[in-house]
Design a protein around this motif. Structure first.
Motif, PDB file in Angstrom:
ATOM      1  N   ARG A 178       0.801  -1.121  -0.011  1.00  0.00           N
ATOM      2  CA  ARG A 178       0.048   0.055   0.115  1.00  0.00           C
ATOM      3  C   ARG A 178       0.822   1.217  -0.036  1.00  0.00           C
ATOM      4  N   THR A 179       0.781   1.868  -1.078  1.00  0.00           N
ATOM      5  CA  THR A 179       1.418   3.240  -1.055  1.00  0.00           C
ATOM      6  C   THR A 179       0.582   4.425  -0.731  1.00  0.00           C
ATOM      7  N   LEU A 180       1.046   5.438   0.071  1.00  0.00           N
ATOM      8  CA  LEU A 180       0.260   6.552   0.556  1.00  0.00           C
ATOM      9  C   LEU A 180       0.559   7.702  -0.353  1.00  0.00           C
ATOM     10  N   VAL A 181       0.052   8.193  -1.048  1.00  0.00           N
ATOM     11  CA  VAL A 181       0.295   9.630  -1.735  1.00  0.00           C
ATOM     12  C   VAL A 181      -0.550  10.836  -1.202  1.00  0.00           C
ATOM     13  N   THR A 182       0.461  11.557  -0.807  1.00  0.00           N
ATOM     14  CA  THR A 182      -0.031  13.001   0.034  1.00  0.00           C
ATOM     15  C   THR A 182       0.103  14.086  -0.875  1.00  0.00           C
ATOM     16  N   LYS A 183      -0.851  14.927  -0.914  1.00  0.00           N
ATOM     17  CA  LYS A 183      -0.879  16.242  -1.787  1.00  0.00           C
ATOM     18  C   LYS A 183      -0.826  17.089  -0.719  1.00  0.00           C
ATOM     19  N   SER A 226       2.472  22.756  -5.509  1.00  0.00           N
ATOM     20  CA  SER A 226       1.916  21.884  -4.861  1.00  0.00           C
ATOM     21  C   SER A 226       2.982  20.594  -4.929  1.00  0.00           C
ATOM     22  N   ILE A 227       2.827  19.465  -4.072  1.00  0.00           N
ATOM     23  CA  ILE A 227       3.690  18.436  -4.227  1.00  0.00           C
ATOM     24  C   ILE A 227       2.829  17.225  -3.882  1.00  0.00           C
ATOM     25  N   SER A 228       2.799  16.104  -4.844  1.00  0.00           N
ATOM     26  CA  SER A 228       2.219  14.975  -4.421  1.00  0.00           C
ATOM     27  C   SER A 228       3.272  13.865  -3.878  1.00  0.00           C
ATOM     28  N   PHE A 229       3.378  13.691  -2.998  1.00  0.00           N
ATOM     29  CA  PHE A 229       4.330  12.705  -2.314  1.00  0.00           C
ATOM     30  C   PHE A 229       4.110  11.299  -2.206  1.00  0.00           C
ATOM     31  N   ASP A 230       4.932  10.282  -2.560  1.00  0.00           N
ATOM     32  CA  ASP A 230       4.667   8.894  -2.676  1.00  0.00           C
ATOM     33  C   ASP A 230       5.631   8.199  -1.374  1.00  0.00           C
ATOM     34  N   PRO A 272      11.569  13.643   4.622  1.00  0.00           N
ATOM     35  CA  PRO A 272      10.048  13.459   4.234  1.00  0.00           C
ATOM     36  C   PRO A 272       9.298  14.317   5.288  1.00  0.00           C
ATOM     37  N   ALA A 273       9.699  14.583   6.702  1.00  0.00           N
ATOM     38  CA  ALA A 273       9.125  15.465   7.681  1.00  0.00           C
ATOM     39  C   ALA A 273       8.881  16.637   7.135  1.00  0.00           C
ATOM     40  N   GLU A 274       9.495  17.225   6.001  1.00  0.00           N
ATOM     41  CA  GLU A 274       9.212  18.550   5.664  1.00  0.00           C
ATOM     42  C   GLU A 274       7.700  18.606   5.208  1.00  0.00           C
ATOM     43  N   MET A 275       7.120  17.842   4.714  1.00  0.00           N
ATOM     44  CA  MET A 275       5.783  17.568   4.311  1.00  0.00           C
ATOM     45  C   MET A 275       4.687  17.992   5.215  1.00  0.00           C
ATOM     46  N   ASP A 276       5.121  17.928   6.628  1.00  0.00           N
ATOM     47  CA  ASP A 276       4.160  18.316   7.576  1.00  0.00           C
ATOM     48  C   ASP A 276       3.970  19.852   7.697  1.00  0.00           C
ATOM     49  N   ALA A 277       5.182  20.575   7.232  1.00  0.00           N
ATOM     50  CA  ALA A 277       5.137  21.759   7.387  1.00  0.00           C
ATOM     51  C   ALA A 277       4.246  22.543   6.272  1.00  0.00           C
ATOM     52  N   LEU A 278       3.814  22.009   5.075  1.00  0.00           N
ATOM     53  CA  LEU A 278       3.026  22.323   4.049  1.00  0.00           C
ATOM     54  C   LEU A 278       1.440  22.435   4.528  1.00  0.00           C
TER      55      LEU A 278
END
Length: 158
Positions: free
Chosen positions: A32-37, A45-49, A140-146
């Motif tokens: 299972r892959t989680l893709v977060t936008k 914007s960034i879509s992160f796998d 990847p923790a930088e995604m939390d700041a977006l």
């Protein structure tokens, strides 16, 4: 002659069906892959796998509408290292020019080569076919700041 052919075809016409067992694996494994936008206040914007550790950076629909008809796109070089918040390229339109900022830190692993010949892809499909670059995230923790989609929508409305 025809009667002998009919006799032969009748004798051989019985079909024989043989059943062979179907081999099935004992257990199926699913990944299972989680893709977060996520979004920036500067309209990227960034879509992160999370499985691959890759992000696809785009401009938002809001940004492309604000820019108008895009005529030129400058992108970072493949292999370059980008830092979160750094200007990494530019978009020029008939209305204005705007910098592209990296939403995260990491290594640029691909750019959308099609934008060189077709910058209008940013207008037609900014968040799909008009993607800007792909980045291998160093943190990847930088995604939390977006911004989430809801927070970005509020930002655009204010």
């Amino acid at each position: 002659m025809f009667s002998s052919l009919r006799q032969v075809s009748r004798r051989g016409s019985a079909l024989r069906i043989s059943r062979t067992p179907v081999c099935r694996p004992a257990a199926l494994t699913f990944s299972r892959t989680l893709v977060t936008k996520k979004y920036t206040a500067d309209h990227e914007s960034i879509s992160f796998d999370d499985e691959a550790g890759l992000g696809v950076v785009t401009i938002t629909e809001y940004a492309q509408k604000s820019l108008g008809d895009v005529v030129f796109v400058e992108l970072p070089e493949v292999g370059s290292t980008v830092a979160s918040g750094d200007a990494v390229g530019a978009v020029e339109s008939v209305k204005a020019a705007s910098d592209i900022y990296s939403p995260v830190s990491g290594e640029v692993i691909a750019i959308n080569e099609e934008l060189g010949g077709q910058p209008s892809l940013l207008n037609k499909s900014p968040e799909e076919k008009g993607w800007l670059f792909k980045v291998k995230l160093s943190d990847p923790a930088e995604m939390d700041a977006l911004l989430t989609a809801e927070a970005y929508k509020e930002h655009c409305e204010s």
